[in-house]
Scaffold this motif. Structure first.
Motif, PDB file in Angstrom:
ATOM      1  N   GLY A   6      33.796 -42.718 -19.723  1.00  0.00           N
ATOM      2  CA  GLY A   6      35.150 -43.040 -20.188  1.00  0.00           C
ATOM      3  C   GLY A   6      36.062 -41.821 -20.128  1.00  0.00           C
ATOM      4  N   ILE A  11      40.410 -41.777 -25.230  1.00  0.00           N
ATOM      5  CA  ILE A  11      39.630 -40.841 -26.051  1.00  0.00           C
ATOM      6  C   ILE A  11      38.922 -39.831 -25.150  1.00  0.00           C
ATOM      7  N   GLY A  12      38.344 -40.335 -24.055  1.00  0.00           N
ATOM      8  CA  GLY A  12      37.555 -39.472 -23.162  1.00  0.00           C
ATOM      9  C   GLY A  12      38.374 -38.333 -22.590  1.00  0.00           C
ATOM     10  N   ARG A  31      35.236 -43.226 -11.764  1.00  0.00           N
ATOM     11  CA  ARG A  31      34.802 -44.161 -10.707  1.00  0.00           C
ATOM     12  C   ARG A  31      35.724 -44.173  -9.504  1.00  0.00           C
ATOM     13  N   GLN A  35      40.431 -39.502  -9.206  1.00  0.00           N
ATOM     14  CA  GLN A  35      40.340 -38.982 -10.578  1.00  0.00           C
ATOM     15  C   GLN A  35      39.519 -37.676 -10.639  1.00  0.00           C
ATOM     16  N   ALA A  49      30.662 -42.262 -10.470  1.00  0.00           N
ATOM     17  CA  ALA A  49      29.609 -43.229 -10.812  1.00  0.00           C
ATOM     18  C   ALA A  49      30.307 -44.467 -11.363  1.00  0.00           C
ATOM     19  N   PHE A  51      29.657 -47.872 -14.125  1.00  0.00           N
ATOM     20  CA  PHE A  51      28.791 -48.468 -15.151  1.00  0.00           C
ATOM     21  C   PHE A  51      27.961 -49.614 -14.572  1.00  0.00           C
ATOM     22  N   ASP A  52      28.492 -50.286 -13.592  1.00  0.00           N
ATOM     23  CA  ASP A  52      27.806 -51.473 -13.066  1.00  0.00           C
ATOM     24  C   ASP A  52      26.930 -51.155 -11.864  1.00  0.00           C
ATOM     25  N   LEU A  70      31.114 -44.280 -24.014  1.00  0.00           N
ATOM     26  CA  LEU A  70      32.264 -45.136 -24.318  1.00  0.00           C
ATOM     27  C   LEU A  70      32.505 -46.038 -23.113  1.00  0.00           C
ATOM     28  N   THR A  71      32.490 -47.346 -23.337  1.00  0.00           N
ATOM     29  CA  THR A  71      32.848 -48.273 -22.262  1.00  0.00           C
ATOM     30  C   THR A  71      33.910 -49.223 -22.806  1.00  0.00           C
ATOM     31  N   ALA A  72      34.524 -49.976 -21.898  1.00  0.00           N
ATOM     32  CA  ALA A  72      35.542 -50.948 -22.324  1.00  0.00           C
ATOM     33  C   ALA A  72      34.858 -52.304 -22.514  1.00  0.00           C
ATOM     34  N   PRO A  73      34.963 -52.913 -23.721  1.00  0.00           N
ATOM     35  CA  PRO A  73      34.250 -54.163 -23.982  1.00  0.00           C
ATOM     36  C   PRO A  73      34.722 -55.338 -23.117  1.00  0.00           C
ATOM     37  N   GLY A 137      41.480 -49.319 -36.307  1.00  0.00           N
ATOM     38  CA  GLY A 137      42.467 -49.551 -35.242  1.00  0.00           C
ATOM     39  C   GLY A 137      43.215 -48.274 -34.877  1.00  0.00           C
TER      40      GLY A 137
END
Ligand SMILES: NC(=O)c1ccc[n+]([C@@H]2O[C@H](COP(=O)([O-])OP(=O)(O)OC[C@H]3O[C@@H](n4cnc5c(N)ncnc54)[C@H](OP(=O)(O)O)[C@@H]3O)[C@@H](O)[C@H]2O)c1
Length: 287
Positions: A6, A11-12, A31, A35, A49, A51-52, A70-73, A137
């Motif tokens: 992330g 946050i990352g 990814r 970036q 890299a 996540f999937d 940290l990933t995005a839900p 929040g």
């Protein structure tokens, strides 16, 4: 070496800057090719890299001993993070610091509150040192309403429900402290700001900080759905957010805790400071 997932997110990227400022070695994951350069410019190693794509993660984590997770839900939140945790441990990671949520609960009606709780429970059973951060929040969520705010209105469906909003820069600061000090193993930290606020109180603070009248206006679920339909978010995410507002409208999300100050030695940023620091983004929003 700390492996940061992330790293291009809110946050990352803040965490990357904090680590770079004190010359702590980190490998930031992203990814997209474009970036890489920005992360390298900060002074970190940067690596591609996804996540999937488990193979890419396995390669990327080689030689690291700590993971900021940290990933995005979404619908695959639990399976995705379970796989990342397994790969990390197989790759020799000894410490995992993960961003969860303040309302994580296995029996929650809220999809991401449930999946965060599932992942937290899984992580706690693994042979690794873990620390779980459960923030409330984010203050920065209001930037998503900056176009309406610039027109003087803050639409919401929270009624008199209160949230002890946290500035996400304080979450990054806590993460930095936890990643660089071993005394936080096997701990769950509930992270909040310094005060619980209704959306009406938020509008008053925006009015004062932006020097511009901002009025909180209660809208219906159908109206909120219409607003969210312009945001490009998935149906899953939209439904979860609406559920979150309904739950939030019934009371306080979490009482104020003193964890940010206890861990970082600094008071959490106030909403007033947040508005001041992001004034430009509120007054000249992109839409
Ligand atoms: N917002 C709140 O009020 C709140 C409250 C409590 C907890 N939380 C939790 O906080 C977390 C969100 O933090 P945030 O705002 O910092 O997140 P964010 O800004 O949305 O960042 C998500 C990061 O994940 C990366 N990513 C997404 N899919 C990827 C993939 N397939 N492969 C590699 N990278 C991928 C993104 O990369 P790209 O840049 O390439 O997209 C980005 O770096 C979530 O877990 C959320 O549930 C949020």
């Amino acid at each position: 070496m700390i492996f940061i997932t992330g790293a291009t997110g809110s946050i990352g990227s803040e965490l990357c800057q904090l680590l770079a400022a004190e010359k702590t070695e980190a490998r930031a994951m992203c990814r997209k090719q474009e970036q890489l350069l920005r992360l390298k410019d900060m002074g970190h190693e940067a690596i591609l890299a996804n996540f999937d794509q488990p193979d890419s993660l396995q390669r990327a984590m080689q030689g690291c001993d700590k993971l900021f997770l940290l990933t995005a839900p979404d619908e695959r939140h639990f399976e995705r993070e379970r796989t990342i945790i397994d790969i990390a441990i197989e790759s020799g990671i000894k410490q995992i610091v993960r961003v969860s949520t303040g309302d994580a609960n296995l029996s929650s009606r809220l999809a991401y509150a449930r999946s965060h709780a599932e992942i937290d429970h899984y992580l706690r059973t693994r042979p690794v040192n873990w620390t779980i951060l459960r923030p409330t929040g984010f203050m920065q969520n209001f930037i998503g309403s900056s176009f309406a705010i610039s027109k003087g209105s803050l639409p919401h469906m929270m009624h008199e429900g209160q949230i002890s909003y946290i500035d996400l820069r304080d979450i990054a600061l806590v993460a930095k402290c936890v990643l660089t000090d071993e005394k936080h193993h096997r701990a769950i930290y509930y992270l909040t700001g310094a005060e619980s606020l209704t959306v009406r109180a938020v509008a008053e603070l925006l009015t004062a900080g932006l020097d511009k009248e901002v009025e909180a206006s209660t809208i219906t679920e159908a109206e909120m759905r219409k607003i969210l339909s312009y945001s490009g978010m998935s149906a899953w995410h939209k439904d979860a957010l609406i559920e979150q507002f309904i739950i939030g409208s019934n009371g306080c999300e979490i009482d104020v805790t003193e964890e940010v100050q206890r861990i970082t030695g600094k008071l959490p940023r106030s909403f007033t400071q947040f508005v001041n620091d992001y004034k430009e983004q509120f007054l000249t929003p992109h839409h």
